[in-house]
Each structure stands twice: as C-alpha cells, then as structure tokens.
Scaffold this motif. Structure first.
Motif, mmCIF file in Angstrom:
data_model
loop_
_atom_site.group_PDB
_atom_site.id
_atom_site.type_symbol
_atom_site.label_atom_id
_atom_site.label_comp_id
_atom_site.label_asym_id
_atom_site.label_seq_id
_atom_site.Cartn_x
_atom_site.Cartn_y
_atom_site.Cartn_z
ATOM 1 N N LEU A 46 34.285 -60.112 4.225
ATOM 2 C CA LEU A 46 32.947 -60.598 4.432
ATOM 3 C C LEU A 46 31.954 -59.847 3.524
ATOM 4 C CD1 LEU A 46 32.692 -60.498 8.354
ATOM 5 C CD2 LEU A 46 32.509 -62.286 6.828
ATOM 6 N N ARG A 47 31.985 -58.686 3.353
ATOM 7 C CA ARG A 47 30.927 -57.663 2.545
ATOM 8 C C ARG A 47 31.006 -57.444 1.273
ATOM 9 N NH1 ARG A 47 28.189 -58.998 6.910
ATOM 10 N NH2 ARG A 47 28.284 -57.592 8.648
ATOM 11 N N ARG A 48 32.503 -57.464 0.800
ATOM 12 C CA ARG A 48 32.909 -57.074 -0.398
ATOM 13 C C ARG A 48 33.842 -58.056 -1.189
ATOM 14 N NH1 ARG A 48 32.216 -51.694 -2.244
ATOM 15 N NH2 ARG A 48 32.650 -52.471 -4.286
ATOM 16 N N PRO A 49 33.655 -59.383 -1.081
ATOM 17 C CA PRO A 49 34.874 -60.302 -1.512
ATOM 18 C C PRO A 49 35.279 -60.036 -2.853
ATOM 19 C CG PRO A 49 32.538 -61.354 -1.287
ATOM 20 C CD PRO A 49 32.304 -60.009 -0.696
ATOM 21 N N GLU A 50 34.309 -59.635 -3.627
ATOM 22 C CA GLU A 50 34.996 -59.340 -4.944
ATOM 23 C C GLU A 50 36.087 -58.254 -5.260
ATOM 24 O OE1 GLU A 50 32.023 -56.031 -4.368
ATOM 25 O OE2 GLU A 50 32.185 -58.382 -4.020
ATOM 26 N N ARG A 51 36.167 -57.412 -4.138
ATOM 27 C CA ARG A 51 37.434 -56.397 -4.326
ATOM 28 C C ARG A 51 38.235 -56.907 -3.138
ATOM 29 N NH1 ARG A 51 36.598 -50.545 -5.243
ATOM 30 N NH2 ARG A 51 38.621 -50.995 -6.158
ATOM 31 N N PHE A 52 38.306 -57.878 -2.474
ATOM 32 C CA PHE A 52 39.037 -58.342 -1.232
ATOM 33 C C PHE A 52 40.560 -58.106 -1.562
ATOM 34 C CE2 PHE A 52 41.327 -61.753 1.257
ATOM 35 C CZ PHE A 52 41.185 -61.025 2.446
ATOM 36 N N GLU A 53 40.766 -58.927 -2.839
ATOM 37 C CA GLU A 53 42.445 -59.310 -3.077
ATOM 38 C C GLU A 53 43.025 -57.831 -3.589
ATOM 39 O OE1 GLU A 53 43.533 -62.517 -5.144
ATOM 40 O OE2 GLU A 53 41.899 -63.875 -4.358
ATOM 41 N N GLU B 175 43.136 -43.470 -3.701
ATOM 42 C CA GLU B 175 43.809 -43.625 -4.726
ATOM 43 C C GLU B 175 43.558 -44.956 -5.458
ATOM 44 O OE1 GLU B 175 48.133 -43.361 -3.194
ATOM 45 O OE2 GLU B 175 47.612 -41.278 -2.388
ATOM 46 N N HIS B 176 43.177 -45.806 -4.744
ATOM 47 C CA HIS B 176 42.785 -47.212 -5.523
ATOM 48 C C HIS B 176 41.390 -47.308 -5.612
ATOM 49 C CE1 HIS B 176 46.916 -48.566 -5.286
ATOM 50 N NE2 HIS B 176 47.152 -47.858 -4.129
ATOM 51 N N GLY B 177 40.659 -46.470 -5.831
ATOM 52 C CA GLY B 177 39.066 -46.528 -5.897
ATOM 53 C C GLY B 177 38.131 -47.110 -4.889
ATOM 54 N N PHE B 178 38.720 -47.064 -3.614
ATOM 55 C CA PHE B 178 38.023 -47.202 -2.441
ATOM 56 C C PHE B 178 37.370 -46.181 -1.867
ATOM 57 C CE2 PHE B 178 40.850 -50.714 -3.155
ATOM 58 C CZ PHE B 178 40.162 -51.968 -3.135
ATOM 59 N N ASP B 179 36.011 -46.533 -1.315
ATOM 60 C CA ASP B 179 35.513 -44.973 -0.323
ATOM 61 C C ASP B 179 35.952 -45.189 0.951
ATOM 62 O OD1 ASP B 179 33.857 -43.383 0.970
ATOM 63 O OD2 ASP B 179 31.963 -44.249 -0.007
ATOM 64 N N PRO B 180 36.861 -44.457 1.324
ATOM 65 C CA PRO B 180 36.931 -44.424 2.814
ATOM 66 C C PRO B 180 36.054 -44.237 3.971
ATOM 67 C CG PRO B 180 38.500 -42.787 1.648
ATOM 68 C CD PRO B 180 37.257 -43.277 0.729
ATOM 69 N N ALA B 181 34.884 -43.692 3.634
ATOM 70 C CA ALA B 181 33.735 -43.607 4.536
ATOM 71 C C ALA B 181 33.127 -44.928 4.544
ATOM 72 C CB ALA B 181 32.754 -42.669 4.259
ATOM 73 N N GLU B 182 33.057 -45.756 3.546
ATOM 74 C CA GLU B 182 32.601 -46.992 3.161
ATOM 75 C C GLU B 182 33.518 -48.214 4.331
ATOM 76 O OE1 GLU B 182 31.737 -50.828 0.403
ATOM 77 O OE2 GLU B 182 32.495 -48.824 -0.465
ATOM 78 N N ILE B 183 34.760 -47.925 4.089
ATOM 79 C CA ILE B 183 35.677 -48.810 4.850
ATOM 80 C C ILE B 183 35.704 -48.487 6.375
ATOM 81 C CG2 ILE B 183 38.010 -49.552 4.947
ATOM 82 C CD1 ILE B 183 36.792 -50.266 2.428
ATOM 83 N N LEU B 184 35.725 -47.233 6.816
ATOM 84 C CA LEU B 184 35.477 -46.820 7.926
ATOM 85 C C LEU B 184 34.286 -47.397 8.711
ATOM 86 C CD1 LEU B 184 36.966 -45.269 10.241
ATOM 87 C CD2 LEU B 184 35.442 -43.365 9.875
ATOM 88 N N ALA B 185 33.048 -47.359 7.980
ATOM 89 C CA ALA B 185 31.958 -48.156 8.639
ATOM 90 C C ALA B 185 32.078 -49.431 8.674
ATOM 91 C CB ALA B 185 30.714 -47.865 7.684
ATOM 92 N N LEU B 186 32.806 -50.117 7.854
ATOM 93 C CA LEU B 186 32.988 -51.866 7.987
ATOM 94 C C LEU B 186 33.822 -51.832 9.431
ATOM 95 C CD1 LEU B 186 34.154 -53.057 4.548
ATOM 96 C CD2 LEU B 186 31.991 -53.380 5.698
ATOM 97 N N THR B 187 34.766 -50.926 9.793
ATOM 98 C CA THR B 187 35.494 -51.500 11.076
ATOM 99 C C THR B 187 34.591 -51.183 12.195
ATOM 100 O OG1 THR B 187 36.243 -48.980 11.213
ATOM 101 C CG2 THR B 187 37.482 -50.183 9.704
ATOM 102 N N ALA B 188 33.430 -50.462 12.083
ATOM 103 C CA ALA B 188 32.614 -50.367 13.152
ATOM 104 C C ALA B 188 31.475 -51.400 13.293
ATOM 105 C CB ALA B 188 32.025 -49.078 13.332
ATOM 106 N N ASP B 189 31.597 -52.424 12.080
ATOM 107 C CA ASP B 189 30.529 -53.262 12.030
ATOM 108 C C ASP B 189 30.685 -54.222 13.289
ATOM 109 O OD1 ASP B 189 29.116 -55.846 11.402
ATOM 110 O OD2 ASP B 189 28.644 -54.781 9.378
ATOM 111 N N GLU B 190 29.686 -54.651 13.930
ATOM 112 C CA GLU B 190 30.046 -55.675 15.223
ATOM 113 C C GLU B 190 30.088 -57.105 14.566
ATOM 114 O OE1 GLU B 190 30.458 -54.888 18.440
ATOM 115 O OE2 GLU B 190 30.190 -53.037 17.843
ATOM 116 N N ASP B 191 29.563 -57.318 13.601
ATOM 117 C CA ASP B 191 29.755 -58.706 12.732
ATOM 118 C C ASP B 191 31.313 -58.985 12.146
ATOM 119 O OD1 ASP B 191 27.177 -59.522 13.409
ATOM 120 O OD2 ASP B 191 26.675 -59.147 11.371
#
Length: 196
Positions: A100-107, A136-152
């Motif tokens: 939903l939020r970062r489709p360019e990095r989804f795959e 290790e793959h260049g993703f920000d764990p804090a950003e990803i964790l925030a996504l998991t709490a997003d109500e949408d």
C-alpha cells in the motif's frame, strides 16, 4: 495485457514460496499480469475449518519430500525451516503495508522475506531476527514496524483475507485466472493452460 493471475499468498507456506518462484516467469511467457494479494493463512484456516497438512505427521513428512522434489524440478533452493510453523500476522501486515505505502519496493520486500524463511531457514517469528533480515536488505525495521500498526493496513489485510474466503480460497497458494481457482503450487500447469 488483459490476462491476470491473482496470487493469494502468505509467506508462511513453503508451497506458496515455490509458486512465487515460478509465477513471474509464467506471467512473462503468457503476457499476463501478476497481481499479488497478501492474505492471512491462519484467518483462512479459521474461517474454512482447514489446517496445515503439517499437523498430520505422515502427511507433513510426505509434503516436505514432495516440495523438495518440486524445488529440484524448478531449479530453486528450498530448505525446511526448523521454526515452521510461524505466526505470520505481523509479517503479512508488513507485506500489506509495503504494497500500500511503498509499492516500488514491494517485490524486493517479499523476496527477502521468502528467502529468509525458505532458503535461509531463519526464525521470522522472532522480532530481532526480522529486524536483522530487513536491515540486511536495506529496509528500515522501525518504518516496517510502524506499517504493521497502521489501521488502514490492518483493515486491508483483513479485507483481502475475507475476500479470499468469499471466493472459495481454503489454503495457500491460491491463484485465480478470472473466476477459476487453482490451489497449490502443483497446479501451475493448469494456470498456464488457463492463460494460454
């Protein structure tokens, strides 16, 4: 390109990983579009009364031998994950959030998680391990964790799961070509036929 394959998936399924390794090539060869639809397999099981084949000892042993045969046929790596089964709720929320939020990095995101689970055998039920894999793959764990709490994001995963069940999905991987449902990575030849 009017032909599409809707790929209902959960990272926690080794059969889904195998389908994932084959579907992009199938879609390229048939000039079709691959539509990824993350769902929560645990929610599908609960709604349909189904369970993992791994819950039956003899069937589970056979399933992993059979998946290994297919991995060899496809020429892809597959390692039984010693931490299987894992609760994928947070992972699938993260996947949905990235879509939903970062489709360019989804795959790239799902690729690193599928590989961590089914090639490297890592424990993605452990938050520290997930954070390490993401870093290790260049993703920000804090950003990803925030996504998991997003109500949408939560609502989107729930809606995908409910829609899957309404359309007749009972497990993963499940693929639709039009209204035709194909269950299991061992049914990809029928997907090819439906697209041809």
């Amino acid at each position: 390109m009017s032909k599409t394959v809707e790929f209902f998936f959960d990272l926690g399924s080794p059969a889904t990983y195998l389908a994932y390794t084959q579907l992009p090539q199938i879609c390229q060869q048939t000039d079709s579009q691959l539509i990824y639809v993350p769902m929560l397999l645990g929610g599908v099981f609960k709604a349909t009364g189904n369970a993992s084949p791994a819950t039956i000892a003899a069937k589970g042993r056979y399933m992993f031998q059979d998946l290994d045969r297919y991995a060899k046929r496809y020429g892809v790596p597959l390692k039984f994950n010693p931490h299987f089964p894992i609760n994928t709720l947070m992972l699938m929320r993260a996947v949905t959030g990235m879509q939903l939020r970062r489709p360019e990095r989804f795959e790239a995101f799902i690729d690193c998680l599928f590989r961590a689970l089914w090639v490297e055998g890592r424990s993605l039920g452990d938050p520290a391990t997930v954070a390490a894999v993401l870093s290790e793959h260049g993703f920000d764990p804090a950003e990803i964790l925030a996504l998991t709490a997003d109500e949408d994001v939560k609502a989107a995963l729930k809606n995908n799961t409910e829609r899957a069940v309404q359309r007749g999905v009972f497990g993963a991987p499940s693929m639709f070509v039009g209204d035709q449902l194909f269950f299991g990575q061992d049914r990809l030849d029928f997907v090819v036929e439906a697209l041809s």
